[in-house]
Design a protein around this motif. Structure first.
Motif, PDB file in Angstrom:
ATOM      1  N   SER A  57     -80.194 -67.267  22.935  1.00 42.15           N
ATOM      2  CA  SER A  57     -80.305 -65.399  23.298  1.00 42.15           C
ATOM      3  C   SER A  57     -79.338 -65.317  24.850  1.00 42.15           C
ATOM      4  O   SER A  57     -79.926 -66.174  25.781  1.00 42.15           O
ATOM      5  N   ALA A  58     -78.838 -64.295  24.970  1.00 40.03           N
ATOM      6  CA  ALA A  58     -77.693 -63.811  25.529  1.00 40.03           C
ATOM      7  C   ALA A  58     -76.763 -64.996  26.295  1.00 40.03           C
ATOM      8  O   ALA A  58     -76.919 -65.514  27.535  1.00 40.03           O
ATOM      9  N   LEU A  89     -85.229 -57.247  19.715  1.00 37.77           N
ATOM     10  CA  LEU A  89     -84.354 -56.904  20.914  1.00 37.77           C
ATOM     11  C   LEU A  89     -85.017 -55.889  21.629  1.00 37.77           C
ATOM     12  O   LEU A  89     -85.110 -55.744  22.944  1.00 37.77           O
ATOM     13  N   TYR A  94     -76.084 -57.092  23.109  1.00 38.97           N
ATOM     14  CA  TYR A  94     -77.680 -56.566  22.412  1.00 38.97           C
ATOM     15  C   TYR A  94     -78.735 -56.879  23.723  1.00 38.97           C
ATOM     16  O   TYR A  94     -79.157 -56.073  23.593  1.00 38.97           O
ATOM     17  N   HIS A  95     -78.318 -57.480  24.341  1.00 42.83           N
ATOM     18  CA  HIS A  95     -79.175 -58.346  25.412  1.00 42.83           C
ATOM     19  C   HIS A  95     -78.519 -57.086  27.114  1.00 42.83           C
ATOM     20  O   HIS A  95     -79.527 -57.603  28.253  1.00 42.83           O
ATOM     21  N   ARG A 109     -87.627 -57.690  23.641  1.00 42.17           N
ATOM     22  CA  ARG A 109     -87.549 -58.754  24.983  1.00 42.17           C
ATOM     23  C   ARG A 109     -86.460 -57.749  25.879  1.00 42.17           C
ATOM     24  O   ARG A 109     -86.741 -58.219  27.696  1.00 42.17           O
ATOM     25  N   ASN A 125     -82.170 -56.294  32.035  1.00 43.40           N
ATOM     26  CA  ASN A 125     -82.256 -56.127  30.677  1.00 43.40           C
ATOM     27  C   ASN A 125     -82.543 -57.375  30.492  1.00 43.40           C
ATOM     28  O   ASN A 125     -82.323 -58.190  31.509  1.00 43.40           O
ATOM     29  N   TYR A 126     -82.645 -58.020  29.684  1.00 40.24           N
ATOM     30  CA  TYR A 126     -82.762 -59.202  28.488  1.00 40.24           C
ATOM     31  C   TYR A 126     -81.596 -60.356  29.087  1.00 40.24           C
ATOM     32  O   TYR A 126     -81.638 -61.551  29.461  1.00 40.24           O
ATOM     33  N   ALA A 127     -80.002 -59.922  29.843  1.00 43.15           N
ATOM     34  CA  ALA A 127     -79.183 -60.816  30.032  1.00 43.15           C
ATOM     35  C   ALA A 127     -79.456 -61.333  31.425  1.00 43.15           C
ATOM     36  O   ALA A 127     -79.187 -62.090  31.219  1.00 43.15           O
TER      37      ALA A 127
END
Length: 690
Positions: free
Chosen positions: A614-615, A269, A569-570, A272, A283-285
């Motif tokens: 992921s995301a 995390l 998280y993402h 990322r 952010n990663y999302a």
């Protein structure tokens, strides 16, 4: 450029049946040198494209990239198939080594300044190139891919991004191996008849076979394969054993030992989030959603919370009914996660007068496979024929030719259906070769898709049929829907072939295909008793159809909780303690103590064993909004196999791949984009849309 003939040519020269790999000629020790040679060959091809003295054109740059690296693609396809479905210590050691090495390789390509200059030049004048829609999409994919690989960053940032990607690749490989190790290591052996109380014969047969596979003949093994653990939790009358098995199931990847994944999650995390910031995203999302239908984290969370609030109400109602059952048995304990499936099955038997054990004899694996193929024939005009005696990567794997109505071979399909200790859990579709129409460097024009499905159904004892649960049968249809997406592909360029679509569109063909399993005509034809051959009685069929939304609150809560934790998280600025964030997210949304996430973080393979979902775990629900509306299009005609609608479905969904934008593809099929209403009604979370 091709691999030296001093290496095993069977890795890249596929001379088996109709172009299949010659699996019997492959050895585990062949892969490491083959990767080295294939990587060098690909490097040379990339350098030739990047340093071409001719001005960039679509053909000498984009098409050249599309067909470069053929040897590497073939070696990789064979290796990753084995790593997922039939691994061993040699393959796992190489997986840990090759995952970061491949990441380095593609990072170098993605930041090659001369190559990006050529692609960027084409992108800037794309309107002048006379490209059709598909070619424009392919150019866009390449340009955006290079930008997200750091092509526009300064050299130090490029180097940091490459290091991050390399580290993430290694962490993802280790995460998946840890989960597999925990699944392989844990077994609950039973021998006492009292320990088997409540278990139906089909489950005892599967557990006996699993015990024999582990050298424990005469005993019964509860394993962490979903096709054994879930029915055990459903039917076992022994609450202590249910709790023991359940705790082991949800503790995968959380062992306080060398297979513990919690530190891997935290590092993943952090890396990322750093990657997203380097590329200019909040952010990663935001980074992952940039090229999807959903577009933004707010849109995803908006859908998930809309569903969550309705699902939570339904789950609380279901929990109250289970509590009443527990009290009626003279017990006074709360509904715990290891109780839910057990009492839900009793409640279903009470409400609908049938149980899973009554249904299962009618769901033979062989007949459900036949049903999958027959639906494809009726919708899309293709015919599947099994070819006996052709070796695949494991003796259990079966090979099928897929031909069109004129008898032309359009694809090869491999089915790998049974669980085994060295196979990753779950179910998935992948391909050895994707469909396209380009001319390759060896002179071949185009390739047919070679697609495979992997499942983890319990293998029956010799001489007995494999019997499926209704969920197993849905899984089979789901994965074959993915396979059809690959096999019906009809595009020019590999990049947009088959499942090469946005993550929140890729589940549409698979989830939509599930609907045909419960079309009454299909169940009447293929749901036949394994002993008598008699079709499922009309009364039982009616009950099955009436119970389709039973326990939907539970199912929706366990899925949506996982998707919301994935997004939490993402989208977080920083995650110092993933377990704490998971717990805080579940508390914030009001997660019932009687239900756990469908995939708890330490074994959430979709999200942490690689980058795929992921995301993006939400995408199953996003696609479900589409699939509910898409099947409604058939229901509106009164014919689930309406020829006109089926032709549109094939043309605009299953065969177009990523050649056009996903929203445009769906609107071409349906004429509009859907609202969530049909999906909510399908799950019985709101009143049906009239």
């Amino acid at each position: 450029m091709t691999i030296s003939v001093s290496l095993n040519p069977a890795l890249v020269k596929w001379t088996g049946h109709e172009g299949l790999p010659n699996f019997e000629a492959l050895r585990d020790e062949d892969f490491a040198p083959a990767f080295e040679a294939a990587l060098q060959a690909h490097d040379a091809e990339i350098e030739a494209i990047a340093n071409n003295p001719q001005p960039p054109t679509f053909d000498n740059t984009i098409v050249a990239l599309e067909i470069a690296g053929d040897d590497l693609s073939r070696v990789s396809a064979l290796f990753w198939s084995k790593a997922g479905a039939h691994t061993n210590e040699v393959i796992q050691a190489l997986e840990r080594e090759i995952a970061p090495k491949l990441s380095r390789h593609y990072s170098r390509i993605g930041t090659n300044p001369a190559l990006f200059a050529r692609i960027d030049a084409l992108w800037q004048k794309r309107s002048e190139l006379g490209l059709d829609l598909e070619a424009t999409r392919v150019l866009e994919r390449h340009w955006k891919g290079f930008v997200k690989s750091g092509a526009k960053l300064d050299k130090p940032e490029q180097e940091r991004l490459a290091a991050i990607n390399e580290k993430l690749a290694g962490l993802g490989a280790k995460f998946g191996q840890n989960v597999l190790a925990d699944e392989k290591r844990w077994t609950l052996l039973l021998a006492d008849e009292q320990e088997l109380a409540g278990l139906p014969d089909f489950l005892k047969d599967a557990m006996a076979a699993a015990a024999r596979d582990r050298g424990e003949d005469g005993k019964y093994a509860v394993t962490l394969s979903r096709s054994i653990i879930e029915p055990f939790l459903t039917f076992s009358e022994n609450r202590e054993l249910r709790e023991q098995a359940f705790r082991a199931w949800v503790a995968r990847g959380e062992s306080d030992g060398e297979t513990d994944n919690r530190a891997i999650i935290a590092e993943t995390l952090a890396l990322r989030a750093e990657k997203a910031r380097l590329l200019g995203y909040a952010n990663y999302a935001a980074l992952k959603l940039d090229d999807t239908m959903a577009k933004t984290p707010d849109a995803v969370n908006g859908l998930l919370m809309q569903v969550w609030t309705k699902a939570l109400v339904r789950a609380r109602e279901e929990e109250a009914e289970l509590t009443a059952l527990i009290m009626a048995e003279g017990r006074n304990h709360e509904v715990m996660p290891w109780d839910w499936r057990h009492y839900a099955e009793k409640l279903r038997a009470e409400k609908f007068s049938f149980s899973e054990s009554e249904l299962k004899p009618y769901l033979q694996l062989e007949r459900i496979i036949d049903a999958c193929f027959d639906v494809a024939r009726r919708l899309f005009g293709i015919v599947a024929t099994e070819k006996k005696g052709i070796a695949a990567y494991h003796p259990d794997v079966r090979v099928f030719e897929i031909r069109d109505s004129q008898g032309k071979l359009v694809a090869l399909f491999l089915g790998d259906y049974f669980a085994r200790p060295l196979k990753r859990s779950g179910a998935w579709m992948s391909s050895f070769q994707s469909q396209h129409r380009l001319t390759l460097t060896n002179g071949a024009v185009g390739e047919i898709p070679i697609v495979y499905n992997v499942c983890n159904f319990a293998k029956p004892a010799d001489g007995k049929p494999a019997l499926l649960s209704l969920d197993d049968a849905r899984t089979l249809f789901h994965e074959f829907g993915h396979a059809l997406h690959g096999m019906l592909s009809n595009v020019t360029y590999p990049t947009v072939s088959g499942t090469g679509v946005s993550r929140d569109f890729v589940e549409l063909p698979s989830q939509l295909y599930e609907h045909w399993l419960t079309v009454p005509d299909i169940l009447k034809t293929y749901a036949v008793h394994y002993r008598t051959g008699e079709p499922m009685p009309e009364e039982l069929l009616d009950k099955v159809l009436a119970a389709r939304t039973f326990n939907s609150g539970f199912a929706t809560v366990e899925f949506t909780a996982s998707a919301l934790v994935d997004m939490a998280y993402h989208t977080a600025e920083a995650v110092t303690d993933p377990a704490e964030l998971e717990a805080a997210t579940l508390e914030r949304i009001g997660m019932p103590s009687s239900i756990v996430m469908r995939h708890r973080s330490p074994h959430f393979l979709h999200v942490f064993s690689g980058d795929g979902y992921s995301a993006g775990y939400y995408s199953y629900m996003w696609s479900e909004v589409l699939d509910a509306d898409a099947f409604a299009a058939f229901e509106e005609t009164g014919d689930p196999f309406d020829p006109e609608m089926a032709a549109k479905l094939k043309a605009h969904i299953y065969s177009v791949g990523g050649a056009i934008d996903a929203e445009d593809a769906y609107k071409n099929f349906r004429g509009k984009l859907p609202s969530p209403d049909a999906m909510l009604a399908k799950r019985a979370l709101v009143a049906p849309v009239l």
